[in-house]
Design a protein around this motif. Structure first.
Motif, PDB file in Angstrom:
ATOM      1  N   GLY A   1       0.814  -1.212   0.000  1.00 46.62           N
ATOM      2  CA  GLY A   1       0.000   0.000   0.000  1.00 46.62           C
ATOM      3  C   GLY A   1       0.845   1.257   0.000  1.00 46.62           C
ATOM      4  O   GLY A   1       0.589   2.200  -0.753  1.00 46.62           O
ATOM      5  N   GLU A   2       1.878   1.286   0.833  1.00 45.65           N
ATOM      6  CA  GLU A   2       2.748   2.455   0.910  1.00 45.65           C
ATOM      7  C   GLU A   2       3.516   2.670  -0.379  1.00 45.65           C
ATOM      8  O   GLU A   2       3.868   3.797  -0.726  1.00 45.65           O
ATOM      9  CB  GLU A   2       3.727   2.295   2.077  1.00 45.65           C
ATOM     10  CG  GLU A   2       3.063   2.366   3.441  1.00 45.65           C
ATOM     11  CD  GLU A   2       4.035   2.100   4.566  1.00 45.65           C
ATOM     12  OE1 GLU A   2       5.169   1.674   4.263  1.00 45.65           O
ATOM     13  OE2 GLU A   2       3.677   2.297   5.736  1.00 45.65           O
ATOM     14  N   ALA A   3       3.808   1.598  -1.085  1.00 46.37           N
ATOM     15  CA  ALA A   3       4.606   1.691  -2.313  1.00 46.37           C
ATOM     16  C   ALA A   3       3.770   1.377  -3.552  1.00 46.37           C
ATOM     17  O   ALA A   3       4.291   0.877  -4.544  1.00 46.37           O
ATOM     18  CB  ALA A   3       5.801   0.744  -2.218  1.00 46.37           C
ATOM     19  N   ARG A   4       2.473   1.681  -3.507  1.00 47.53           N
ATOM     20  CA  ARG A   4       1.606   1.347  -4.646  1.00 47.53           C
ATOM     21  C   ARG A   4       1.987   2.121  -5.910  1.00 47.53           C
ATOM     22  O   ARG A   4       1.617   1.734  -7.009  1.00 47.53           O
ATOM     23  CB  ARG A   4       0.145   1.612  -4.301  1.00 47.53           C
ATOM     24  CG  ARG A   4      -0.212   3.047  -4.056  1.00 47.53           C
ATOM     25  CD  ARG A   4      -1.729   3.245  -3.930  1.00 47.53           C
ATOM     26  NE  ARG A   4      -2.304   2.415  -2.885  1.00 47.53           N
ATOM     27  CZ  ARG A   4      -2.462   2.822  -1.632  1.00 47.53           C
ATOM     28  NH1 ARG A   4      -2.062   4.029  -1.276  1.00 47.53           N
ATOM     29  NH2 ARG A   4      -2.988   2.033  -0.729  1.00 47.53           N
ATOM     30  N   HIS A   5       2.725   3.234  -5.733  1.00 44.78           N
ATOM     31  CA  HIS A   5       3.150   4.006  -6.897  1.00 44.78           C
ATOM     32  C   HIS A   5       4.362   3.388  -7.593  1.00 44.78           C
ATOM     33  O   HIS A   5       4.734   3.815  -8.681  1.00 44.78           O
ATOM     34  CB  HIS A   5       3.490   5.436  -6.481  1.00 44.78           C
ATOM     35  CG  HIS A   5       4.551   5.516  -5.423  1.00 44.78           C
ATOM     36  ND1 HIS A   5       4.337   5.074  -4.133  1.00 44.78           N
ATOM     37  CD2 HIS A   5       5.824   5.968  -5.469  1.00 44.78           C
ATOM     38  CE1 HIS A   5       5.446   5.268  -3.425  1.00 44.78           C
ATOM     39  NE2 HIS A   5       6.356   5.795  -4.214  1.00 44.78           N
ATOM     40  N   ALA A   6       4.977   2.378  -6.972  1.00 47.54           N
ATOM     41  CA  ALA A   6       6.131   1.711  -7.588  1.00 47.54           C
ATOM     42  C   ALA A   6       5.673   0.764  -8.688  1.00 47.54           C
ATOM     43  O   ALA A   6       4.592   0.167  -8.614  1.00 47.54           O
ATOM     44  CB  ALA A   6       6.919   0.935  -6.532  1.00 47.54           C
ATOM     45  N   ASP A   7       6.503   0.606  -9.702  1.00 44.66           N
ATOM     46  CA  ASP A   7       6.178  -0.335 -10.773  1.00 44.66           C
ATOM     47  C   ASP A   7       6.174  -1.762 -10.264  1.00 44.66           C
ATOM     48  O   ASP A   7       5.340  -2.578 -10.669  1.00 44.66           O
ATOM     49  CB  ASP A   7       7.191  -0.193 -11.914  1.00 44.66           C
ATOM     50  CG  ASP A   7       7.104   1.160 -12.596  1.00 44.66           C
ATOM     51  OD1 ASP A   7       6.065   1.446 -13.208  1.00 44.66           O
ATOM     52  OD2 ASP A   7       8.076   1.932 -12.500  1.00 44.66           O
ATOM     53  N   VAL A   8       7.104  -2.053  -9.377  1.00 41.93           N
ATOM     54  CA  VAL A   8       7.238  -3.409  -8.855  1.00 41.93           C
ATOM     55  C   VAL A   8       7.944  -3.336  -7.510  1.00 41.93           C
ATOM     56  O   VAL A   8       8.684  -2.378  -7.238  1.00 41.93           O
ATOM     57  CB  VAL A   8       8.026  -4.301  -9.856  1.00 41.93           C
ATOM     58  CG1 VAL A   8       9.458  -3.810 -10.008  1.00 41.93           C
ATOM     59  CG2 VAL A   8       8.003  -5.765  -9.451  1.00 41.93           C
ATOM     60  N   GLY A   9       7.700  -4.340  -6.660  1.00 44.78           N
ATOM     61  CA  GLY A   9       8.371  -4.299  -5.378  1.00 44.78           C
ATOM     62  C   GLY A   9       8.210  -5.579  -4.601  1.00 44.78           C
ATOM     63  O   GLY A   9       7.538  -6.529  -5.030  1.00 44.78           O
ATOM     64  N   ILE A  10       8.856  -5.608  -3.446  1.00 44.98           N
ATOM     65  CA  ILE A  10       8.736  -6.732  -2.529  1.00 44.98           C
ATOM     66  C   ILE A  10       8.404  -6.186  -1.147  1.00 44.98           C
ATOM     67  O   ILE A  10       8.768  -5.055  -0.805  1.00 44.98           O
ATOM     68  CB  ILE A  10      10.028  -7.581  -2.467  1.00 44.98           C
ATOM     69  CG1 ILE A  10      11.229  -6.727  -2.058  1.00 44.98           C
ATOM     70  CG2 ILE A  10      10.282  -8.272  -3.788  1.00 44.98           C
ATOM     71  CD1 ILE A  10      12.524  -7.504  -1.944  1.00 44.98           C
TER      72      ILE A  10
ATOM     73  N   GLU B   1      13.274 -13.328  -7.587  1.00 41.47           N
ATOM     74  CA  GLU B   1      11.915 -13.197  -8.119  1.00 41.47           C
ATOM     75  C   GLU B   1      11.605 -11.753  -8.482  1.00 41.47           C
ATOM     76  O   GLU B   1      10.913 -11.475  -9.469  1.00 41.47           O
ATOM     77  CB  GLU B   1      10.905 -13.723  -7.097  1.00 41.47           C
ATOM     78  CG  GLU B   1      10.943 -15.228  -6.902  1.00 41.47           C
ATOM     79  CD  GLU B   1      10.637 -15.978  -8.190  1.00 41.47           C
ATOM     80  OE1 GLU B   1       9.633 -15.659  -8.857  1.00 41.47           O
ATOM     81  OE2 GLU B   1      11.413 -16.896  -8.546  1.00 41.47           O
ATOM     82  N   LEU B   2      12.119 -10.826  -7.694  1.00 45.52           N
ATOM     83  CA  LEU B   2      11.937  -9.410  -8.018  1.00 45.52           C
ATOM     84  C   LEU B   2      12.613  -9.074  -9.343  1.00 45.52           C
ATOM     85  O   LEU B   2      12.028  -8.390 -10.200  1.00 45.52           O
ATOM     86  CB  LEU B   2      12.514  -8.536  -6.903  1.00 45.52           C
ATOM     87  CG  LEU B   2      12.518  -7.021  -7.176  1.00 45.52           C
ATOM     88  CD1 LEU B   2      11.098  -6.490  -7.295  1.00 45.52           C
ATOM     89  CD2 LEU B   2      13.283  -6.286  -6.073  1.00 45.52           C
ATOM     90  N   MET B   3      13.824  -9.563  -9.540  1.00 45.47           N
ATOM     91  CA  MET B   3      14.546  -9.274 -10.783  1.00 45.47           C
ATOM     92  C   MET B   3      13.841  -9.904 -11.982  1.00 45.47           C
ATOM     93  O   MET B   3      13.858  -9.346 -13.089  1.00 45.47           O
ATOM     94  CB  MET B   3      15.987  -9.774 -10.690  1.00 45.47           C
ATOM     95  CG  MET B   3      16.833  -9.075  -9.611  1.00 45.47           C
ATOM     96  SD  MET B   3      16.763  -7.266  -9.624  1.00 45.47           S
ATOM     97  CE  MET B   3      17.483  -6.908 -11.241  1.00 45.47           C
ATOM     98  N   LYS B   4      13.191 -11.059 -11.778  1.00 44.02           N
ATOM     99  CA  LYS B   4      12.420 -11.667 -12.865  1.00 44.02           C
ATOM    100  C   LYS B   4      11.263 -10.762 -13.268  1.00 44.02           C
ATOM    101  O   LYS B   4      10.978 -10.571 -14.454  1.00 44.02           O
ATOM    102  CB  LYS B   4      11.883 -13.042 -12.437  1.00 44.02           C
ATOM    103  CG  LYS B   4      12.932 -14.135 -12.372  1.00 44.02           C
ATOM    104  CD  LYS B   4      12.287 -15.450 -11.935  1.00 44.02           C
ATOM    105  CE  LYS B   4      13.334 -16.556 -11.791  1.00 44.02           C
ATOM    106  NZ  LYS B   4      12.705 -17.829 -11.330  1.00 44.02           N
ATOM    107  N   GLU B   5      10.584 -10.190 -12.270  1.00 38.11           N
ATOM    108  CA  GLU B   5       9.468  -9.288 -12.575  1.00 38.11           C
ATOM    109  C   GLU B   5       9.959  -8.047 -13.300  1.00 38.11           C
ATOM    110  O   GLU B   5       9.315  -7.552 -14.227  1.00 38.11           O
ATOM    111  CB  GLU B   5       8.744  -8.881 -11.285  1.00 38.11           C
ATOM    112  CG  GLU B   5       7.944  -9.984 -10.644  1.00 38.11           C
ATOM    113  CD  GLU B   5       6.873 -10.516 -11.579  1.00 38.11           C
ATOM    114  OE1 GLU B   5       6.258  -9.714 -12.305  1.00 38.11           O
ATOM    115  OE2 GLU B   5       6.651 -11.743 -11.583  1.00 38.11           O
TER     116      GLU B   5
END
Length: 357
Positions: free
Chosen positions: A303-312, A339-343
């Protein structure tokens, strides 16, 4: 923010000033006479996104190395000259895209005329580089002041303008941030030439980046600055990375990934410091604009980082992979970075990223 309107100047294929984006530059710290080492460092700078590169030309040996350094070079090269006008002439003959000089310290008027005529003939702009550490003695009666920096710049500008030369950039460098800021503010009302901005002798990677971010960031936010250099003691590639981080923070340029990571708290149950550091290192090779979040809390992270394209977002020995605030899947802590780098790879390649999940 509204940028100060400056007249554009061309260095090779790069425009500085006018409506052009704020460009990023750096300076090699190799021995210019060592062509192989200098070209190798230029290659690393270009890979990092450097758009203008300056080399020191302290003597004729360095000047003679310039043609070999420039062979096949696509990035604009600026020769940094002090005291000897013949070095400026040799650099122009070698085909450099720009000069950094102080017209007042390269000799008598006839020598300045010779340099200006050669620069005009080859369409080579001149940066007047005023430095708080090397002001003219007659300007130091009251010490190093913003007024002295501005007066020095205007003195050099008048020399070139009297010769009908207007392809000029100006820098007012100081290691004292308030001094530098005040000087640029004063000069902005007096000329329309593009500004090269930076905090000189800023320091090492940590302290120098902070000092530069304060000084450069303040000027850029006020619309002042057309090209920047972050001056750090160390690998100049780090200067380029720091410059882009400053520009990205102000929304002026989008190159490479922007990492968003939380400061950790008592809710964190994964090794967030290690994970964030590893992600930062792996993101350094990415050139596409991308916002990546590394959050320590599963409850609030997406929720806090919903503006990010991708995250963990971490949990207890595991974490969530999310995109634009939407959870995609849960993975073990040991697999979070991979897994993050795959996304990220899916996003860069234009794929959905959920295939096979």
């Amino acid at each position: 923010m509204q940028r100060r309107k400056s007249r554009p100047v061309r260095l090779g294929a790069v425009t500085v000033g006018g409506d052009a984006p704020v460009s990023v530059q750096s300076m090699t710290n190799t021995d210019t006479c060592d062509v192989v080492a200098t070209r190798a460092q230029i290659g690393r700078l270009v890979e990092a996104g450097c758009e203008i590169i300056r080399v020191a030309v302290p003597d004729q040996r360095a000047a003679r190395a310039l043609p070999d350094i420039m062979r096949g070079l696509e990035v604009p090269l600026v020769a940094d000259i002090h005291f000897d006008y013949r070095l400026a002439l040799a650099a122009i003959d070698a085909g450099v895209d720009g000069l950094r000089i102080n017209p007042g310290n390269i000799g008598s008027r006839d020598k300045v005329v010779a340099v200006v005529q050669a620069a005009r003939q080859k369409n080579v702009p001149i940066r007047i580089g005023v430095n708080a550490g090397s002001l003219e003695k007659d300007l130091l009666r009251e010490g190093v002041t913003p007024e002295a920096l501005v007066q020095s710049a205007l003195r050099h500008v008048s020399i070139l303008e009297e010769l009908g030369f207007y392809e000029i950039k100006i820098s007012l460098k100081a290691s004292d941030v308030p001094l530098m800021l005040t000087a640029y503010h004063m000069l902005a009302d007096k000329v329309d030439y593009p500004f090269h901005i930076g905090v000189t002798e800023a320091g090492t990677l940590f302290a120098g980046s902070i000092k530069s971010a304060v000084g450069i960031g303040a000027l850029l936010w006020e619309g002042l600055g057309d090209t920047v250099r972050v001056s750090l003691t160390g690998d100049p590639v780090q200067e380029v990375r720091a410059a882009y981080e400053i520009l990205k923070a102000l929304g002026l340029r989008r190159r490479g990934a922007e990492l968003i990571s939380c400061p950790t708290c008592g809710r964190t149950r994964i090794d967030l410091v290690r994970i964030a550091s590893e992600v930062e290192q792996r993101l350094a090779a990415i050139k596409q604009p991308l916002k990546v979040a590394v959050m320590g809390c599963v409850v609030n992270g997406p929720g806090e980082a919903r503006h990010a394209d991708v995250g963990i977002a971490g949990g207890i020995g595991e974490g969530l992979i999310f995109r634009k605030g939407q959870v995609i899947r849960k993975v073990q802590e040991s697999l979070l970075v991979e897994e993050l780098m795959k996304e990220i790879d899916h996003i860069i390649q234009g794929r959905n990223g959920d295939e096979g999940v």
